[in-house]
Design an enzyme around this catalytic site. Structure first.
Site, PDB file in Angstrom:
ATOM      1  N   ASP A  65       0.485   3.703   2.310  1.00  0.00           N
ATOM      2  CA  ASP A  65       0.212   4.324   3.605  1.00  0.00           C
ATOM      3  C   ASP A  65      -0.854   5.416   3.402  1.00  0.00           C
ATOM      4  O   ASP A  65      -1.900   5.104   2.823  1.00  0.00           O
ATOM      5  CB  ASP A  65       1.524   4.824   4.242  1.00  0.00           C
ATOM      6  CG  ASP A  65       1.367   5.018   5.737  1.00  0.00           C
ATOM      7  OD1 ASP A  65       0.719   4.158   6.371  1.00  0.00           O
ATOM      8  OD2 ASP A  65       1.857   6.010   6.280  1.00  0.00           O
ATOM      9  N   ASP A  69       0.858  -1.203   0.000  1.00  0.00           N
ATOM     10  CA  ASP A  69       0.000   0.000   0.000  1.00  0.00           C
ATOM     11  C   ASP A  69       0.886   1.242   0.000  1.00  0.00           C
ATOM     12  O   ASP A  69       2.095   1.140   0.159  1.00  0.00           O
ATOM     13  CB  ASP A  69      -0.889  -0.007   1.255  1.00  0.00           C
ATOM     14  CG  ASP A  69      -0.043  -0.106   2.531  1.00  0.00           C
ATOM     15  OD1 ASP A  69       0.150  -1.233   3.012  1.00  0.00           O
ATOM     16  OD2 ASP A  69       0.459   0.929   3.016  1.00  0.00           O
TER      17      ASP A  69
HETATM   18  N1  ADE Z   1       2.279  -2.847   6.951  1.00  0.00           N
HETATM   19  C1  ADE Z   1       1.838  -2.807   5.685  1.00  0.00           C
HETATM   20  N2  ADE Z   1       1.427  -1.561   5.341  1.00  0.00           N
HETATM   21  C2  ADE Z   1       1.639  -0.783   6.437  1.00  0.00           C
HETATM   22  C3  ADE Z   1       1.436   0.590   6.720  1.00  0.00           C
HETATM   23  N3  ADE Z   1       0.945   1.416   5.803  1.00  0.00           N
HETATM   24  N4  ADE Z   1       1.771   1.047   7.956  1.00  0.00           N
HETATM   25  C4  ADE Z   1       2.293   0.204   8.879  1.00  0.00           C
HETATM   26  N5  ADE Z   1       2.483  -1.100   8.662  1.00  0.00           N
HETATM   27  C5  ADE Z   1       2.177  -1.601   7.461  1.00  0.00           C
END
Ligand code: ADE
Length: 250
Positions: free
Chosen positions: A211, A209
């Site tokens: 974030d 992703d």
């Molecule tokens: N693990 C996978 N994506 C994450 C995110 N955006 N923030 C923290 N841990 C994660």
């Protein structure tokens, strides 16, 4: 003879990647590890497999007993540790499904047992942490990953947050400004302890992703992580099964 400990992140702790698998249940002075350890072989190389969050994913990132996990692997004779983790991307060029062979961490956790040396009554211990990820393991992981056609970033700084909540936009932007490339909830603690224990450690982070810093994308959700993760687990497992037998060769 080498014996490689594998710490599998969510969904990456499948004992079926091992041959001659046998399960070992043990405890440590720090309590029980997250899961029984599966001892087995990958292509002639002895390995020990541990599920970081437990076999049923029952331990949150703050509840994982990182000290017990590292201690148990050391006790069973792990000479190296290779870990896998999902991560969020803090850089445009690290797209979903890309692999990052981490080379630095920033520890933004707040409430974990993150050292074996709480007690200095037997003498002070301060462990160097300038290069927390092992260069040889990183090279093997990077070269193997590239050979198998994975989009792979040779290095990257991970910021590890406490979780289980995700970051705010302000935090996400701050982590970018600090120089972090990816974000997760486990690796810094584990890497620090492996270094204290004197076990060479490396981690493959798979981006799931962006974030929440990216204005043109919906903020990360757990559902998104699971979906992207499941689509890519076979590639991560494939990388482990190809890379691990090469660790013993220079
Ligand atoms: N693990 C996978 N994506 C994450 C995110 N955006 N923030 C923290 N841990 C994660």
């Amino acid at each position: 003879m080498i014996q490689v400990g594998i710490i599998g992140g969510s969904g990456l702790d499948d004992p079926n990647i091992l041959q001659q698998a046998e399960e070992v249940t043990l405890t440590t002075p720090y309590g029980a590890p997250s899961s029984p350890i599966t001892r087995g072989v990958i292509d002639g190389c002895r390995v020990l497999l541990l599920a970081r969050h437990g076999r049923r994913h029952q331990y949150s990132p703050s509840q994982v007993n990182y000290r017990a996990n590292i201690h148990a692997l050391k006790e069973m004779g792990a000479t190296h540790i290779v870990a896998t983790t999902a991560c969020g991307s803090l850089r445009e060029e690290i797209d979903r499904g890309h692999f990052v062979i981490l080379d630095q961490f920033i520890d933004f956790t707040r409430k974990r047992c993150n050292t074996f040396h709480d007690d200095f009554s037997g003498g002070a211990v301060h462990t160097g942490m300038a290069t927390p990820f092992d260069a040889h393991l990183r090279k093997v992981l990077y070269e193997t990953s590239m050979t198998h056609g994975n989009h792979t970033h040779e290095k990257g700084t991970v910021v590890t947050i406490e979780g289980p909540r995700f970051s705010t936009r302000a935090e996400s932007r701050m982590f970018r400004a600090w120089g972090a490339d990816v974000i997760n909830m486990s690796v810094a603690t584990e890497a620090a302890l492996a270094n204290e224990a004197g076990i060479p450690y490396a981690a493959v982070a798979m981006s799931t992703d962006y974030d929440c810093w990216k204005e043109d994308e919906a903020p990360v959700s757990w559902e998104e992580i699971l979906e992207v993760f499941h689509k890519n687990t076979d590639r991560v497992k494939g990388l482990l099964t190809k890379a691990i037998p090469r660790i013993g060769t220079p």
